[in-house]
Design a protein around this motif. Structure first.
Motif, PDB file in Angstrom:
ATOM      1  N   TYR A   2       0.824  -1.208   0.000  1.00  0.00           N
ATOM      2  CA  TYR A   2       0.000   0.000   0.000  1.00  0.00           C
ATOM      3  C   TYR A   2       0.863   1.265   0.000  1.00  0.00           C
ATOM      4  O   TYR A   2       0.448   2.315  -0.500  1.00  0.00           O
ATOM      5  CB  TYR A   2      -0.971  -0.011   1.182  1.00  0.00           C
ATOM      6  CG  TYR A   2      -0.364   0.227   2.542  1.00  0.00           C
ATOM      7  CD1 TYR A   2      -0.225   1.512   3.052  1.00  0.00           C
ATOM      8  CD2 TYR A   2       0.069  -0.840   3.332  1.00  0.00           C
ATOM      9  CE1 TYR A   2       0.321   1.737   4.303  1.00  0.00           C
ATOM     10  CE2 TYR A   2       0.609  -0.623   4.584  1.00  0.00           C
ATOM     11  CZ  TYR A   2       0.743   0.664   5.071  1.00  0.00           C
ATOM     12  OH  TYR A   2       1.283   0.876   6.304  1.00  0.00           O
ATOM     13  N   THR A   3       2.095   1.169   0.530  1.00  0.00           N
ATOM     14  CA  THR A   3       2.991   2.326   0.507  1.00  0.00           C
ATOM     15  C   THR A   3       3.405   2.681  -0.922  1.00  0.00           C
ATOM     16  O   THR A   3       3.604   3.856  -1.251  1.00  0.00           O
ATOM     17  CB  THR A   3       4.240   2.055   1.364  1.00  0.00           C
ATOM     18  OG1 THR A   3       4.824   0.805   0.963  1.00  0.00           O
ATOM     19  CG2 THR A   3       3.884   1.990   2.846  1.00  0.00           C
ATOM     20  N   ASN A   4       3.532   1.680  -1.782  1.00  0.00           N
ATOM     21  CA  ASN A   4       3.840   1.946  -3.192  1.00  0.00           C
ATOM     22  C   ASN A   4       2.687   2.662  -3.875  1.00  0.00           C
ATOM     23  O   ASN A   4       2.888   3.571  -4.696  1.00  0.00           O
ATOM     24  CB  ASN A   4       4.141   0.637  -3.924  1.00  0.00           C
ATOM     25  CG  ASN A   4       5.431  -0.019  -3.454  1.00  0.00           C
ATOM     26  OD1 ASN A   4       6.292   0.635  -2.881  1.00  0.00           O
ATOM     27  ND2 ASN A   4       5.564  -1.316  -3.690  1.00  0.00           N
ATOM     28  N   GLU A   7       2.718   6.333  -2.895  1.00  0.00           N
ATOM     29  CA  GLU A   7       3.702   7.109  -3.656  1.00  0.00           C
ATOM     30  C   GLU A   7       3.237   7.341  -5.084  1.00  0.00           C
ATOM     31  O   GLU A   7       3.456   8.417  -5.655  1.00  0.00           O
ATOM     32  CB  GLU A   7       5.057   6.387  -3.647  1.00  0.00           C
ATOM     33  CG  GLU A   7       5.751   6.394  -2.300  1.00  0.00           C
ATOM     34  CD  GLU A   7       5.934   7.790  -1.742  1.00  0.00           C
ATOM     35  OE1 GLU A   7       6.396   8.672  -2.491  1.00  0.00           O
ATOM     36  OE2 GLU A   7       5.604   8.001  -0.555  1.00  0.00           O
ATOM     37  N   GLU A   8       2.584   6.350  -5.659  1.00  0.00           N
ATOM     38  CA  GLU A   8       2.049   6.489  -7.023  1.00  0.00           C
ATOM     39  C   GLU A   8       0.981   7.574  -7.079  1.00  0.00           C
ATOM     40  O   GLU A   8       0.945   8.386  -8.007  1.00  0.00           O
ATOM     41  CB  GLU A   8       1.466   5.145  -7.472  1.00  0.00           C
ATOM     42  CG  GLU A   8       0.953   5.134  -8.897  1.00  0.00           C
ATOM     43  CD  GLU A   8       0.350   3.803  -9.295  1.00  0.00           C
ATOM     44  OE1 GLU A   8      -0.600   3.802 -10.103  1.00  0.00           O
ATOM     45  OE2 GLU A   8       0.822   2.762  -8.786  1.00  0.00           O
TER      46      GLU A   8
END
Length: 308
Positions: A2-4, A7-8
């Motif tokens: 979910y952190t990716n 950032e997206e």
């Protein structure tokens, strides 16, 4: 992870607010399956942090705030009664429900908005809006013959993407520079724009939209704003400063004594538009304040946002 996704979302300056809010839904769904918490209170604290991070990732897109606020409000309400595992599942269900409603809203907006497109219409639009795309594609599906004038929407050129999607759907498009709006506005019979947020008296959209609104007034052509109900947000808790992009998106080299500025969004009076096309129907600017007042707020989320 979910952190990716976070950032997206943070780096996406091309997609419309509806698409970005659905990415935020995916972040909540992924979070609910990845996060580890030893207590319900720890889970809520981590969920709150994600909600705050998402709100700041796209602070001018009201649907992202409303998604985070809705999930946090109901999770906080149910904290005493649900188990930790049930809270995981509830978060996932609420995010998936929001995403489903968003996609369903597009169909409703398309069905309502396409009645504005008449045979031979010339529609002038700006930037890239999922709602506008849905309306125009629906009108094409109904067999109507019309043309679209699309501004390229510098500096990220998302108007080019809209033109591509419309062209692929078999719709005749004239792609123009933003500065050429005044030349082509006199040909337009209808002005359609999306919105990243709508408040009691104003709406926020890509810089350049106000110019289009002024032209609609000058040429006495109707202007409609199209967006999901989830983009309504009060002036009292909407982010006030406008986002500024990287100056290098405008000019990628330095000039002596020249300062480059790159604002992304602007605030526009709702008085320019005849109606707002939503999944709940056509709304006049006068209808909107009462609807916004019905929003329930997560107090802890608001406390975090007010501290910045």
């Amino acid at each position: 992870m979910y952190t990716n996704l976070l950032e997206e979302i943070k780096s996406d300056h091309v997609s419309g607010a509806s698409e970005i809010s659905r990415k935020a839904c995916s972040a909540f769904v992924t979070f609910s399956s990845e996060v580890q918490a030893k207590s319900k209170e720890e889970y809520f604290d981590k969920l709150l942090k994600l909600g705050v991070d998402l709100a700041f990732a796209q602070p001018y897109m009201a649907s992202v705030f409303n998604l985070a606020n809705s999930i946090l409000y109901y999770v906080e309400e149910l904290l005493p009664t649900l188990s930790l595992e049930e809270l995981y599942e509830f978060t996932k269900d609420k995010a998936e429900e929001f995403c489903y409603n968003s996609l369903n809203s597009m169909q409703k907006i398309a069905k309502r908005g396409e009645i504005l497109i008449e045979e031979g219409s010339k529609v002038l639009t700006f930037s890239s809006s999922g709602s506008i795309l849905s309306i125009l594609k629906k009108a094409k599906e109904e067999g109507k013959k019309f043309e679209v004038i699309a501004c390229e929407s510098r500096p990220m050129f998302e108007g080019r993407l809209l033109a591509k999607f419309l062209g692929d759907a078999g719709i005749q498009v004239t792609l123009i520079t933003d500065a050429a709006m005044g030349v082509f506005a006199k040909e337009a019979t209808l002005f359609l724009v999306g919105a990243d947020s709508i408040s009691e008296a104003t709406f926020v959209n890509k810089v350049g939209t106000k110019y289009l609104c002024l032209l609609s007034t000058e040429h006495e052509a109707p202007l409609y704003v199209a967006c999901e109900r989830s983009k309504f947000i009060s002036e009292g808790w909407r982010f006030k400063p406008m986002a500024w992009g990287d100056p290098k998106e405008v000019l990628d080299f330095e000039l002596s004594n020249v300062k480059v500025e790159n604002p992304y969004y602007e605030e526009i009076p709702l008085s320019y538009c005849q109606k707002v096309i939503t999944n709940e129907g056509f709304l006049s600017p006068e209808d909107i304040p009462n609807l916004i007042r019905k929003t329930r707020l997560c107090k802890k989320l608001m406390q975090h946002l007010k501290s910045f």
